[in-house]
Scaffold this active site. Structure first.
Site, PDB file in Angstrom:
ATOM      1  N   ASP A 129       0.851  -1.177   0.000  1.00  0.00           N
ATOM      2  CA  ASP A 129       0.000   0.000   0.000  1.00  0.00           C
ATOM      3  C   ASP A 129       0.899   1.242   0.000  1.00  0.00           C
ATOM      4  O   ASP A 129       1.811   1.338  -0.819  1.00  0.00           O
ATOM      5  CB  ASP A 129      -0.964  -0.066   1.188  1.00  0.00           C
ATOM      6  N   HIS A 173      -6.915  -6.688  -1.008  1.00  0.00           N
ATOM      7  CA  HIS A 173      -5.896  -5.651  -0.815  1.00  0.00           C
ATOM      8  C   HIS A 173      -4.894  -5.966   0.288  1.00  0.00           C
ATOM      9  O   HIS A 173      -3.740  -5.551   0.222  1.00  0.00           O
ATOM     10  CB  HIS A 173      -6.587  -4.321  -0.501  1.00  0.00           C
TER      11      HIS A 173
END
Length: 334
Positions: free
Chosen positions: A109, A310
């Site tokens: 991320d 994610h």
């Protein structure tokens, strides 16, 4: 009562880096080249607990910091204290503190964006780069916030985050609810692929990824997505962000235009060996977002983690560990 932070992580250590004090968690013998694990938003060093355990079992040196603004680390007041120069300098100074000339930097991320920039800004300290979900992207022609505002809308979460205080308050209003919203697997049957940030809405259409508004309307009782956290693991995130709030992490986003300006004249070539680990079901950073990376990272390998959304290193830790340890054994530790 003992927390999961104490049972699943090494004890924290601290590095005084001048303007900020970083907490970090270290495992394995101090030999060869350390792997520095850099978390994203809204995460912590604790997000790498499975990787630290795997490196410990493999007898390899690994370090996971709470990056500035997070966890037990310092949280400067100035927004500009969270720009890319500060974030990459923190990692170089952490190497100094550890007595290491170089490190392999693995980031997820926002941490992924930082480690790619580490390779550009501190190439002599970067033995290798691993991007988890986050691809390398060269400097754009236009200010990225203005581009996202035009293409994705005023309430797209990164654009919305530019309003100081608003998202901070929404996320902090009920931290347990916020973390339950974020830290979930994709919905069953979620399609692979998608355009992620490359999505372009038509004029008059609603904003894409309006995270703050979705969170305001979120009801956990009606969320059918599965959690990948135990209650004890969730409590680590909840307890920490209840104490720190979210402003430190959101301030990273508030430097995106500044980072774009600071990148003018900086090379866009990653010369270090690189690994790009993609997640099949990540809606924001889909595998397609890594298309064309070879032009900027000539020594690049790619790997796909199937069935992961994610939060790859937590959703699919065994698969993630195998990919990372295999690449390191072939490219760095040989």
């Amino acid at each position: 009562m003992t927390s999961a932070l104490e049972t699943m992580m090494p004890p924290p250590s601290y590095a005084d880096l001048g303007e900020v004090r970083l907490a970090y968690y270290e495992t394995g013998p101090r030999s060869a080249t350390p792997t520095i694990f850099c978390h994203g938003f809204p995460e912590l060093a604790f997000s790498w607990r499975h990787q630290l355990a795997a490196f410990q079992a493999a007898g390899r040196w690994a370090v996971a910091p709470d990056q500035r603004g997070y966890g037990l680390s310092g949280r400067p007041d100035a927004v500009e204290a969270y720009d890319i120069v500060h974030l990459t300098d923190d990692l170089a100074r952490l190497l100094d503190h550890l007595g290491a000339e170089q490190g392999v930097f693995c980031g997820h991320d926002w941490g992924g964006a930082v480690v790619w920039q580490m390779a550009l800004r501190h190439p002599g300290r970067t033995a290798g780069v691993i991007g988890l979900n986050t691809p390398f992207t060269p400097r754009s022609k236009d200010d990225p916030i203005e581009t996202m505002r035009r293409r994705l809308g005023e309430e797209m979460y990164i654009v919305h985050f530019q309003k100081r205080g608003e998202a901070d308050a929404v996320l902090a209003r009920d931290v347990r609810r916020t973390m339950r919203f974020f830290l979930r697997r994709p919905a069953r049957g979620a399609p692979a692929g998608g355009s992620g940030f490359a999505t372009e809405r038509k004029p008059g259409e609603a904003s894409v990824f309006p995270l703050v508004r979705i969170l305001e309307a979120y009801d956990p009782a009606h969320d059918t997505r599965e959690s990948f956290l135990s209650e004890a693991e969730l409590a680590v995130f909840v307890d920490t962000f209840q104490r720190t709030g979210f402003t430190g992490g959101i301030n990273w986003y508030r430097n995106m235009s500044r980072n774009w300006r600071l990148a003018e004249g900086v090379t866009d070539q990653v010369r270090a060996p690189a690994l790009m680990v993609m997640a099949e079901l990540d809606a924001v950073l889909p595998p397609s977002s890594a298309d064309g990376m070879e032009a900027y990272a000539p020594d690049l390998e790619k790997a796909l983690i199937k069935g992961s959304g994610h939060w790859t290193q937590q959703e699919k830790p065994d698969e993630t560990n195998r990919v990372i340890l295999d690449w390191l054994a072939r490219r760095i530790w040989r």
